[in-house]
Design an enzyme around this catalytic site. Structure first.
Site, mmCIF file in Angstrom:
data_model
loop_
_atom_site.group_PDB
_atom_site.id
_atom_site.type_symbol
_atom_site.label_atom_id
_atom_site.label_comp_id
_atom_site.label_asym_id
_atom_site.label_seq_id
_atom_site.Cartn_x
_atom_site.Cartn_y
_atom_site.Cartn_z
ATOM 1 C CD GLU A 1 133.689 54.603 38.027
ATOM 2 O OE1 GLU A 1 132.711 55.395 38.349
ATOM 3 O OE2 GLU A 1 134.384 53.972 38.332
ATOM 4 C CE LYS B 1 148.658 63.452 42.818
ATOM 5 N NZ LYS B 1 148.022 62.744 43.757
ATOM 6 C CB CYS C 1 131.940 53.476 41.612
ATOM 7 S SG CYS C 1 132.610 51.871 40.713
ATOM 8 N N GLY D 1 137.172 59.037 40.115
ATOM 9 C CA GLY D 1 137.000 59.897 41.442
ATOM 10 C C GLY D 1 135.670 60.792 41.193
ATOM 11 C CB SER D 2 134.858 63.659 43.304
ATOM 12 O OG SER D 2 136.014 64.657 43.336
ATOM 13 C CD GLU E 1 128.385 58.228 44.046
ATOM 14 O OE1 GLU E 1 129.075 57.375 44.264
ATOM 15 O OE2 GLU E 1 128.908 59.257 43.397
#
Length: 500
Positions: free
Chosen positions: A269, A188, A306, A245-246, A394
């Site tokens: 992650e 995706k 990240c 991603g988030s 974060e």
């Protein structure tokens, strides 16, 4: 190369009749781009998943050498895309061309590293095979011969990341690891760089044709709607998910996975504040130089790594370090972030911190455009930080939370209060490391990587790398998304036994 805006399904570029359109975005110009991207339908996704399931029967039987040839071919075809790839990605992300050149090289090297590992394995994938010889004379029961090896798990769903358009996206680490393991991929793409995804897909399309791999071994889905993502992870043939991603998006996808009859692993992650632990002697002797390095690391990619160092734990009397950090970040100029949503999230987060009790804004960079993000340096004391969990979150972008500690005991309490992190750096002398050995021992249970006297930005692609960490930095502390061991996520054990 002409851009179609289509999805790629088992060797075919597909656009549904009457498909909805969406557009990429230019962070530099702060306006949508003009190339239409066509929304994939649920039927198209099902075709991709079904084709991958069929391809798995063939692809899982390819030899490691054949898969190595395939991975080499993908890397070569990425290189053959030339300047068009860099120009398109720069337009979609406004990441500097030098940064994109480096990331493209890393992505190709990643593929080639997996290929070399496949070529060199002598005892199964990653040399994991274990054989126990039979002993027919053992009493009271004869011992059978057993052989432990590893099989690919099946079709893998991969989600592209916004902040790494090459290394963690279409043909990035998750895709490379899955293909190396023998698993087809349904990918995706990320809406922040859809044309980049199309160009990268052209590269693997050519590699599939050149090496004779089954066409369903890779599909790429273009979609802005969230429904497609949930349909993908819910599809029965999907046996594992790779995601960068988030936390919020990951949580929703995991909720969908939880409704499946068959449980599957979700390797996410999700981000990290990457604490920078500064010990007293280092701060006293090299405070100015360390502040400069920390600020450079924070500003790299405008804080969109990240592994950006978003949390600094510093001695309360580290005046030279603090003053230099204020000067460096006050003089820094703002820059774009990857999407309007990320900009809005950044601005909301820094406003919350400005209004947080016990938190001071020590410095902020020059804001050159209202749609930019400028550096922010916040400061608080150890007790305030430990009491307010909001301060632990974060902030994706160029923001730093500096926490002052008074003594070694308070620093240990700060480390104990941390949630899981991808990495942490310890900045100190040899004497600092000896004196704080127990703290460092405790810190390793909070992180996936401890870095000595270096910045966390930049993750080496090699066999010994670990890029993961305790929750919530990742969803499986036992796995890595970078390095050769990333392949382990997409393998499962199988034992063969016989009498002799």
């Amino acid at each position: 190369m002409q851009i179609s805006g289509a999805s790629y399904i088992a060797g075919q570029w597909c656009i549904a009749e009457g498909a909805d359109k969406f557009f990429g975005f230019s962070p530099k110009l702060n306006q949508p781009l003009t190339t239409p991207i066509f929304e994939a339908t649920e039927q198209m996704l099902q075709q991709a998943v079904s084709a991958a399931e069929q391809a798995f029967v063939v692809y899982r039987q390819t030899s490691p050498a054949e898969r190595a040839t395939f991975l080499y071919a993908i890397a070569d075809e990425i290189e053959a895309l030339g300047e068009q790839l860099l120009e398109v990605t720069h337009q979609e992300t406004n990441l500097p061309l030098v940064r994109l050149q480096g990331e493209r090289g890393r992505t190709m090297n990643q593929l080639r590293a997996f290929a070399q590992s496949l070529e060199q394995c002598k005892n199964g994938l990653l040399d994991l095979d274990i054989k126990d010889q039979a002993d027919p004379n053992r009493t009271p029961l004869a011992k059978p011969y057993t052989h432990l090896s590893y099989l690919p798990v099946g079709v893998v769903a991969v989600f592209g990341a916004s902040n790494f358009p090459y290394a963690f996206s279409t043909l990035g680490g998750d895709t490379a690891a899955a293909l190396a393991a023998g698993c087809p991929v349904v990918m995706k793409s990320h809406t922040a760089h859809p044309v980049t995804s199309e160009l990268m897909t052209h590269a693997i399309d050519k590699a599939i044709a050149k090496t004779g791999m089954p066409k369903g071994v890779f599909s790429m889905i273009q979609a802005k709607g969230y429904g497609i993502a949930h349909q993908l992870v819910a599809a029965q043939p999907i046996k594992a998910v790779g995601f960068t991603g988030s936390f919020g998006v990951a949580q929703k996808l995991m909720e969908t996975i939880a409704t499946r009859k068959e449980a599957i692993p979700f390797y996410g992650e999700l981000g990290s504040t990457n604490p920078q632990v500064v010990f007293a002697q280092k701060a006293a002797e090299q405070g100015k130089q360390l502040a400069q390095s920390l600020c450079q690391s924070v500003l790299m990619g405008n804080g969109q790594f990240c592994t950006s160092p978003g949390l600094w734990l510093v001695p309360s009397d580290a005046e030279e370090l603090i003053e230099e950090a204020i000067e460096q970040l006050s003089q820094s100029k703002s820059d774009t972030l990857l999407s309007p949503n990320i900009v809005r999230s950044f601005k909301r987060s820094v406003e919350l911190l400005k209004n947080a009790q016990g938190v001071s804004l020590l410095a902020q960079g020059v804001l050159e455009q209202t749609f930019h993000a400028n550096a922010h340096l916040f400061c608080t004391d150890a007790n305030t930080y430990m009491e307010n969990k909001q301060l632990h979150e974060e902030v994706f972008g160029p923001s730093v939370m500096m926490v002052k500690y008074d003594n070694a005991q308070q620093l240990k309490q700060l480390v104990d209060s941390l949630e899981g992190q991808l990495s942490a750096s310890i900045h100190g002398s040899n004497n600092d490391f000896v004196t704080n050995a127990q703290l460092i021992e405790a810190l390793q249970y909070k992180v996936g990587r401890i870095i000595e006297n270096q910045m966390p930005t930049g993750v080496e692609v090699c066999a010994s790398m670990n890029h993961g960490g305790p929750f919530p930095s990742s969803t499986d502390v036992r796995s890595t998304s970078v390095g050769l061991n990333a392949m382990l996520r997409f393998l499962r054990p199988i034992c063969r036994q016989r009498a002799e």
